[in-house]
Design a protein around this motif. Structure first.
Motif, mmCIF file in Angstrom:
data_model
loop_
_atom_site.group_PDB
_atom_site.id
_atom_site.type_symbol
_atom_site.label_atom_id
_atom_site.label_comp_id
_atom_site.label_asym_id
_atom_site.label_seq_id
_atom_site.Cartn_x
_atom_site.Cartn_y
_atom_site.Cartn_z
ATOM 1 N N GLN A 1 -23.572 -66.790 21.317
ATOM 2 C CA GLN A 1 -23.940 -67.524 20.117
ATOM 3 C C GLN A 1 -22.750 -68.321 19.633
ATOM 4 N N ALA A 2 -23.037 -69.481 19.074
ATOM 5 C CA ALA A 2 -21.979 -70.348 18.544
ATOM 6 C C ALA A 2 -22.528 -71.118 17.356
ATOM 7 N N GLU A 3 -21.631 -71.429 16.463
ATOM 8 C CA GLU A 3 -22.004 -72.243 15.312
ATOM 9 C C GLU A 3 -21.320 -73.591 15.438
ATOM 10 N N VAL A 4 -22.116 -74.642 15.375
ATOM 11 C CA VAL A 4 -21.593 -76.004 15.413
ATOM 12 C C VAL A 4 -21.651 -76.517 13.984
ATOM 13 N N THR A 5 -20.478 -76.899 13.450
ATOM 14 C CA THR A 5 -20.424 -77.398 12.072
ATOM 15 C C THR A 5 -20.382 -78.917 12.072
ATOM 16 N N THR A 6 -20.814 -79.506 10.991
ATOM 17 C CA THR A 6 -20.780 -80.955 10.847
ATOM 18 C C THR A 6 -19.343 -81.449 10.922
ATOM 19 N N ALA A 7 -18.408 -80.684 10.363
ATOM 20 C CA ALA A 7 -16.996 -81.073 10.389
ATOM 21 C C ALA A 7 -16.475 -81.139 11.826
ATOM 22 N N SER A 8 -16.899 -80.192 12.680
ATOM 23 C CA SER A 8 -16.409 -80.200 14.066
ATOM 24 C C SER A 8 -17.000 -81.378 14.839
ATOM 25 N N LEU A 9 -18.183 -81.831 14.445
ATOM 26 C CA LEU A 9 -18.804 -82.965 15.130
ATOM 27 C C LEU A 9 -18.148 -84.287 14.756
ATOM 28 N N SER A 10 -17.645 -84.385 13.508
ATOM 29 C CA SER A 10 -17.094 -85.657 13.055
ATOM 30 C C SER A 10 -15.576 -85.720 13.125
ATOM 31 N N SER A 11 -14.914 -84.638 13.516
ATOM 32 C CA SER A 11 -13.449 -84.666 13.562
ATOM 33 C C SER A 11 -12.973 -85.547 14.712
ATOM 34 N N PRO A 12 -11.929 -86.375 14.472
ATOM 35 C CA PRO A 12 -11.445 -87.257 15.526
ATOM 36 C C PRO A 12 -10.861 -86.478 16.708
ATOM 37 N N THR A 13 -10.192 -85.365 16.407
ATOM 38 C CA THR A 13 -9.673 -84.509 17.472
ATOM 39 C C THR A 13 -10.578 -83.294 17.546
ATOM 40 N N ALA B 1 -25.351 -79.952 14.634
ATOM 41 C CA ALA B 1 -24.892 -78.867 13.765
ATOM 42 C C ALA B 1 -25.962 -77.792 13.663
ATOM 43 N N GLY B 2 -25.509 -76.549 13.632
ATOM 44 C CA GLY B 2 -26.423 -75.418 13.499
ATOM 45 C C GLY B 2 -25.887 -74.193 14.217
ATOM 46 N N ARG B 3 -26.617 -73.097 14.079
ATOM 47 C CA ARG B 3 -26.267 -71.854 14.769
ATOM 48 C C ARG B 3 -27.137 -71.773 16.014
ATOM 49 N N TRP B 4 -26.502 -71.620 17.181
ATOM 50 C CA TRP B 4 -27.194 -71.715 18.460
ATOM 51 C C TRP B 4 -27.012 -70.455 19.307
ATOM 52 N N THR B 5 -28.073 -70.075 20.008
ATOM 53 C CA THR B 5 -27.991 -69.091 21.084
ATOM 54 C C THR B 5 -27.978 -69.916 22.360
ATOM 55 N N ILE B 6 -26.885 -69.804 23.111
ATOM 56 C CA ILE B 6 -26.659 -70.669 24.269
ATOM 57 C C ILE B 6 -26.709 -69.833 25.543
ATOM 58 N N THR B 7 -27.431 -70.342 26.546
ATOM 59 C CA THR B 7 -27.528 -69.677 27.845
ATOM 60 C C THR B 7 -27.070 -70.645 28.923
ATOM 61 N N ALA B 8 -26.088 -70.222 29.714
ATOM 62 C CA ALA B 8 -25.628 -71.007 30.858
ATOM 63 C C ALA B 8 -25.937 -70.219 32.122
ATOM 64 N N ARG C 1 -16.301 -72.131 15.771
ATOM 65 C CA ARG C 1 -16.289 -70.675 15.742
ATOM 66 C C ARG C 1 -17.282 -70.155 16.770
ATOM 67 N N THR C 2 -16.849 -69.205 17.550
ATOM 68 C CA THR C 2 -17.734 -68.632 18.566
ATOM 69 C C THR C 2 -17.744 -67.124 18.460
#
Length: 187
Positions: free
Chosen positions: A119-131, A99-106, A136-137
């Motif tokens: 940039q993307a934000e990874v939330t704790t809810a998105s990490l623990s959701s079964p589906t 979880a956190g706000r990330w600057t991502i480079t591919a 948010r990007t």
């Protein structure tokens, strides 16, 4: 008689040279466009398409992804891998971002160079959701300006060039044949 063979051979060679080297019918270009970056259940994903024509890159891709959080934590570089069952060219990582706000480079290196940063934000809810639900990007920041939209006439321009060269070669061959016949009638 050998003079005629020489002339015919020379004309045929000239016609072949006028055609130039063989090219592939569907050349994609020499760069890959990546993006936008999205995150699902912590896994960053991006789509790789050919910059020239927008076709998905459907061959093996060698590339990496790295990320930096707002507090300076880094993740990666991680290897980009295809997403099973997804559209060709869809890439992700086996590793998930916390979880956190990330600057991502591919970045890709093979079969061509490509780069995207977003940039993307990874939330704790998105990490623990079964589906896994997409996190948010934000739109990726362009790492380079191509100055053209994808799929704009590049194929039609190269097709026109090939047709023009082929027509010139056929015309040269016909002119040479006509000259040979004319010379043969005089002798």
């Amino acid at each position: 008689m050998s003079n005629r063979r020489f002339t015919a051979t020379a004309l045929a060679a000239t016609a072949l040279l006028a055609l130039g080297p063989a090219t592939t019918a569907h050349a994609h270009g020499d760069t890959i466009r990546l993006g936008p970056i999205q995150v699902t259940a912590g896994h960053p994903t991006t789509l790789a398409v050919w910059d020239n024509d927008g076709d998905p890159v459907d061959e093996k891709i060698a590339g990496t992804l790295s990320a930096t959080s707002a507090d300076g934590t880094t993740a990666g570089p991680w290897r980009l891998v295809p997403v099973p069952g997804a559209k060709p060219g869809t890439l992700t990582t086996k590793e998930a971002l916390p979880a956190g706000r990330w600057t991502i480079t591919a970045e890709t290196a093979f079969p061509a160079l490509g780069r995207v940063q977003g940039q993307a934000e990874v939330t704790t809810a998105s990490l623990s959701s079964p589906t896994p639900a997409p996190a948010r990007t934000e739109q990726p920041s362009a790492s380079r300006d191509t100055g053209s939209d994808s799929g704009s006439g590049s194929d039609s321009g190269s097709t026109t060039t090939v047709i023009a060269i082929s027509a010139a070669a056929v015309a040269a061959g016909l002119a040479g044949f006509w000259l040979l016949r004319r010379r043969a009638r005089r002798t």
